[in-house]
Design a protein around this motif. Sequence first.
Motif, PDB file in Angstrom:
ATOM      1  N   ALA A  53       0.835  -1.204   0.000  1.00 57.34           N
ATOM      2  CA  ALA A  53       0.000   0.000   0.000  1.00 57.34           C
ATOM      3  C   ALA A  53       0.872   1.258   0.000  1.00 57.34           C
ATOM      4  CB  ALA A  53      -0.936  -0.002   1.201  1.00 57.34           C
ATOM      5  N   MET A  54       1.975   1.253   0.756  1.00 52.80           N
ATOM      6  CA  MET A  54       2.881   2.409   0.767  1.00 52.80           C
ATOM      7  C   MET A  54       3.488   2.638  -0.616  1.00 52.80           C
ATOM      8  SD  MET A  54       2.865   3.933   3.628  1.00 52.80           S
ATOM      9  CE  MET A  54       4.317   4.945   3.452  1.00 52.80           C
ATOM     10  N   VAL A  59       3.283   5.849  -5.838  1.00 53.22           N
ATOM     11  CA  VAL A  59       2.904   6.026  -7.244  1.00 53.22           C
ATOM     12  C   VAL A  59       1.855   7.127  -7.362  1.00 53.22           C
ATOM     13  CG1 VAL A  59       1.761   4.930  -9.215  1.00 53.22           C
ATOM     14  CG2 VAL A  59       3.484   3.671  -7.913  1.00 53.22           C
ATOM     15  N   VAL A  60       0.854   7.094  -6.487  1.00 47.72           N
ATOM     16  CA  VAL A  60      -0.204   8.114  -6.510  1.00 47.72           C
ATOM     17  C   VAL A  60       0.393   9.494  -6.271  1.00 47.72           C
ATOM     18  CG1 VAL A  60      -2.258   8.952  -5.292  1.00 47.72           C
ATOM     19  CG2 VAL A  60      -2.060   6.540  -5.898  1.00 47.72           C
ATOM     20  N   PHE A  85      10.302   9.305  -5.996  1.00 45.34           N
ATOM     21  CA  PHE A  85      10.604   8.441  -7.138  1.00 45.34           C
ATOM     22  C   PHE A  85      11.800   7.538  -6.827  1.00 45.34           C
ATOM     23  CE2 PHE A  85      13.089   7.662 -10.998  1.00 45.34           C
ATOM     24  CZ  PHE A  85      12.166   6.940 -11.744  1.00 45.34           C
ATOM     25  N   LEU A  86      12.875   8.107  -6.250  1.00 47.22           N
ATOM     26  CA  LEU A  86      14.042   7.293  -5.888  1.00 47.22           C
ATOM     27  C   LEU A  86      13.668   6.204  -4.895  1.00 47.22           C
ATOM     28  CD1 LEU A  86      17.089   9.711  -5.460  1.00 47.22           C
ATOM     29  CD2 LEU A  86      16.782   7.904  -7.140  1.00 47.22           C
ATOM     30  N   TRP A  87      12.911   6.572  -3.864  1.00 43.52           N
ATOM     31  CA  TRP A  87      12.480   5.598  -2.862  1.00 43.52           C
ATOM     32  C   TRP A  87      11.640   4.509  -3.516  1.00 43.52           C
ATOM     33  CZ3 TRP A  87       7.313   4.712  -1.570  1.00 43.52           C
ATOM     34  CH2 TRP A  87       7.126   3.753  -0.576  1.00 43.52           C
ATOM     35  N   LEU A  88      10.701   4.913  -4.367  1.00 42.57           N
ATOM     36  CA  LEU A  88       9.800   3.965  -5.016  1.00 42.57           C
ATOM     37  C   LEU A  88      10.575   2.985  -5.900  1.00 42.57           C
ATOM     38  CD1 LEU A  88       6.858   3.124  -5.540  1.00 42.57           C
ATOM     39  CD2 LEU A  88       6.829   4.790  -7.398  1.00 42.57           C
ATOM     40  N   MET A  89      11.472   3.501  -6.732  1.00 37.83           N
ATOM     41  CA  MET A  89      12.229   2.632  -7.634  1.00 37.83           C
ATOM     42  C   MET A  89      13.160   1.707  -6.842  1.00 37.83           C
ATOM     43  SD  MET A  89      11.456   3.131 -10.951  1.00 37.83           S
ATOM     44  CE  MET A  89      10.165   2.265 -10.207  1.00 37.83           C
ATOM     45  N   ALA A  90      13.842   2.252  -5.843  1.00 39.95           N
ATOM     46  CA  ALA A  90      14.739   1.418  -5.040  1.00 39.95           C
ATOM     47  C   ALA A  90      13.946   0.332  -4.318  1.00 39.95           C
ATOM     48  CB  ALA A  90      15.510   2.281  -4.047  1.00 39.95           C
ATOM     49  N   SER A  91      12.794   0.696  -3.781  1.00 38.57           N
ATOM     50  CA  SER A  91      11.970  -0.290  -3.072  1.00 38.57           C
ATOM     51  C   SER A  91      11.434  -1.350  -4.025  1.00 38.57           C
ATOM     52  CB  SER A  91      10.807   0.406  -2.367  1.00 38.57           C
ATOM     53  OG  SER A  91      11.278   1.266  -1.364  1.00 38.57           O
TER      54      SER A  91
END
Length: 114
Positions: A53-54, A59-60, A85-91
């Motif tokens: 969910a996080m 993304v949202v 974006f960095l956090w999202l891609m790394a995760s």
Amino acid sequence: MAKAARAAQAWRVYRQVSQPGSPGLAARLRTVPRMVGAVTRGQYPGMTKGKLAMLGLGVVYILSPIDIVPDFLALVGVADDFGVFLWLMASLLGESGRYLDWERRNIQGSVFPS
């Protein structure tokens, strides 16, 4: 998460993706839909629905025109989007690599779900 920590996390994931024998970027990205499905069905124990969910909220946030720091504030407004974006891609890349490892160990010899 601080900017330096996000950058360090992104660097660690980049090093993982570029290691010989490690799943590459394309393989990890193709894995994301399978991983999301496995998490939502409760089949993959390596990731909670809360973390999923996080990631969805990340993304949202990136796609939303509403920001915590408005983009018209020059670099500061864009920097928060880039940090997310960095956090999202790394995760996503890190989790999808762990999912691929789990999938290989647990579903050997069977056809992967689509």
